[in-house]
Design a protein around this motif. Structure first.
Motif, PDB file in Angstrom:
ATOM      1  N   CYS A  53      -1.697  -2.301   2.177  1.00  0.00           N
ATOM      2  CA  CYS A  53      -2.038  -1.619   1.152  1.00  0.00           C
ATOM      3  C   CYS A  53      -3.031  -1.946   0.701  1.00  0.00           C
ATOM      4  CB  CYS A  53      -0.829  -0.806   0.548  1.00  0.00           C
ATOM      5  SG  CYS A  53       0.591   0.063   1.395  1.00  0.00           S
ATOM      6  N   GLN A  68      11.348   0.915   1.608  1.00  0.00           N
ATOM      7  CA  GLN A  68      10.618  -0.207   1.009  1.00  0.00           C
ATOM      8  C   GLN A  68      11.644  -0.839  -0.074  1.00  0.00           C
ATOM      9  OE1 GLN A  68       7.486   1.416  -0.109  1.00  0.00           O
ATOM     10  NE2 GLN A  68       7.271   2.982   1.800  1.00  0.00           N
ATOM     11  N   ARG A  74      -0.601   5.491   6.369  1.00  0.00           N
ATOM     12  CA  ARG A  74       0.585   5.106   6.411  1.00  0.00           C
ATOM     13  C   ARG A  74       1.281   6.064   7.924  1.00  0.00           C
ATOM     14  NH1 ARG A  74       4.901   5.838   2.993  1.00  0.00           N
ATOM     15  NH2 ARG A  74       7.559   6.432   4.138  1.00  0.00           N
ATOM     16  N   HIS A  94       7.510  -5.280   0.700  1.00  0.00           N
ATOM     17  CA  HIS A  94       8.756  -4.383   0.695  1.00  0.00           C
ATOM     18  C   HIS A  94       9.154  -4.198   2.244  1.00  0.00           C
ATOM     19  CE1 HIS A  94       7.041  -3.124  -3.262  1.00  0.00           C
ATOM     20  NE2 HIS A  94       8.390  -3.071  -3.897  1.00  0.00           N
ATOM     21  N   ASP A 105       2.010  -4.509  -0.446  1.00  0.00           N
ATOM     22  CA  ASP A 105       0.352  -4.303  -1.403  1.00  0.00           C
ATOM     23  C   ASP A 105       0.014  -5.675  -2.050  1.00  0.00           C
ATOM     24  OD1 ASP A 105       2.266  -1.497  -1.528  1.00  0.00           O
ATOM     25  OD2 ASP A 105       3.493  -2.482  -2.195  1.00  0.00           O
ATOM     26  N   TRP A 150       6.068  -3.437   4.244  1.00  0.00           N
ATOM     27  CA  TRP A 150       4.776  -3.131   3.392  1.00  0.00           C
ATOM     28  C   TRP A 150       4.203  -3.934   2.431  1.00  0.00           C
ATOM     29  CZ3 TRP A 150       4.737   2.714   4.276  1.00  0.00           C
ATOM     30  CH2 TRP A 150       6.052   3.081   5.068  1.00  0.00           C
ATOM     31  N   VAL A 174       1.780  -2.263   6.910  1.00  0.00           N
ATOM     32  CA  VAL A 174       1.399  -1.384   6.488  1.00  0.00           C
ATOM     33  C   VAL A 174       0.628  -2.542   5.493  1.00  0.00           C
ATOM     34  CG1 VAL A 174       0.702   0.499   5.150  1.00  0.00           C
ATOM     35  CG2 VAL A 174       2.545   1.157   6.698  1.00  0.00           C
TER      36      VAL A 174
END
Length: 401
Positions: free
Chosen positions: A174, A250, A212, A245, A228, A226, A172
């Motif tokens: 972000c 996470q 998500r 993460h 970011d 994840w 993912v």
């Protein structure tokens, strides 16, 4: 209800026909097809995109590839404004934010032929840009009318998605939540495109940008990453930082950043972003491979095996080949085959192993990889290296490169 190869929702305001004459018609039968070629091209790019969504940077590369990033960004804004005006009440089906442009379900996509049985996809569409022409050629090849009646195949640039039943790796991306300037928004989109392209080129990973996944999908995943993205323009420099993460809880995995001169042309045409992404992904994969859950992920195992090919150790090479052989059992896996071909090339060039069988095996592995995924930059580059370094098809090697 199902109609002519597409589903019509109750709130459908218009229908895009993509096979035969490209057109947009509203619910009353009024032709809303834009007169401008770039606007028609923009609709076509969205109509055949996964989830009918593309990033702004990707669209700009396809429609305004010869312009500077600043010019391309302005041209996209004008094209979106023109489209909203041309579509009238149907404009509710066209959406955009700082990063993406997409079509909602209020615009239906009709893939059935408008006339005859051999209608070409996007017939009559002519958009003056070399990148769009390459994309259009790939689309027409992927949607060849002669393939009707067979199992549908995906476009070369869109590998078939997996259902995730075997777990797999979910990543993912972000983007920042803060309000950014147009230039910074473009650069973050460029970074997202580079990251997602590299992640998918490395193997079969499910990449989500700014959305998500469902709780059920996360529960079935072997590995979740994840990533970011933090971004800031300070004076004349662009500061970027990634924080990574892992898994549902996470837990912290990795962090790193870079600073680049705030020059759009220099960033987009230079190697700074690509070098940062390569370094970041290397660090992320090394840390991921050391975790317990990641050991079940074919994606992470593939990264570990491919990294062993570059250590210069014959033992590592043997271990990598054993792992890659297991990973090749997946009938949809192209990357493990390409790396097996590279391992054969390494045996010949680095360890001076001789034998026609190694060359034949290398070509066999990489040709099968390309057959499975015609858009795999990894497979194409390995195939080019094999021809250029082992011969005798040097011309083919230059063509592949």
């Amino acid at each position: 209800m199902a109609t002519r190869g597409y589903d019509v929702a109750d709130d459908t305001v218009a229908t895009l026909r993509v096979r035969g004459r490209f057109s947009l018609v509203d619910a009353e039968g009024t032709d809303l097809t834009p007169a401008r070629r770039k606007e028609r091209g923009l609709l076509a790019l969205l109509a055949l995109a996964p989830d009918r969504r593309r990033t702004r940077a990707w669209i700009m590369d396809k429609l305004w590839s010869t312009r500077t990033p600043e010019q391309a960004s302005g041209s996209l804004r004008r094209a979106l404004s023109n489209l909203r005006r041309d579509l009238g009440h149907a404009a509710v089906g066209l959406k955009a934010d700082r990063f993406d442009v997409w079509l909602t379900d209020q615009i239906a996509i009709d893939t059935a032929a408008t006339s005859g049985t051999d209608a070409e996809v996007l017939e009559g569409l002519d958009v003056p840009d070399p990148e769009f022409e390459d994309w259009l050629r790939d689309m027409r090849q992927a949607h060849d009318p002669r393939d009707r009646g067979r199992e549908p195949r995906d476009a070369p640039s869109t590998p078939a998605p997996r259902d995730g039943a075997d777990g797999g790796t979910v990543i993912v991306l972000c983007p920042p939540n803060a309000v950014m300037s147009p230039d910074e928004t473009f650069l973050v989109s460029f970074l997202l495109d580079t990251l997602s392209s590299r992640l998918t080129a490395l193997g079969d990973a499910e990449v989500h940008i700014g959305a998500r996944p469902t709780p059920d999908r996360l529960d079935r995943a072997d590995t979740i990453l994840w990533i970011d993205i933090a971004s800031a323009v300070i004076d004349t420099q662009w500061h970027v930082r990634l924080r990574v993460h892992a898994d549902r809880n996470q837990r912290f995995l990795w962090t790193g950043g870079t600073v680049l001169p705030m020059n759009l042309r220099q960033i987009c045409e230079g190697s700074g972003v690509a070098a940062f992404v390569s370094s970041a992904l290397s660090g992320i994969m090394v840390r991921s491979a050391a975790t317990r859950r990641a050991g079940r992920s074919a994606y992470i195992r593939l990264q570990r095996a491919s990294a062993r090919l570059f250590t210069g150790s014959h033992d590592d090479l043997r271990r990598a080949e054993a792992d890659l052989k297991d990973l090749c059992a997946d009938p949809g896996a192209a990357a493990p085959l390409a790396w097996r071909a590279f391992a054969c090339l390494t045996r010949v060039l680095e360890f001076r192993e001789e034998g026609e069988d190694l060359t034949l095996a290398a070509r066999s592995y990489v040709n099968e990889a390309i057959k499975r995924d015609q858009s795999s930059s990894l497979a194409l580059s390995v195939a080019a290296a094999i021809e250029l370094k082992l011969g005798p098809e040097v011309d083919r090697g230059h063509y592949l490169a």
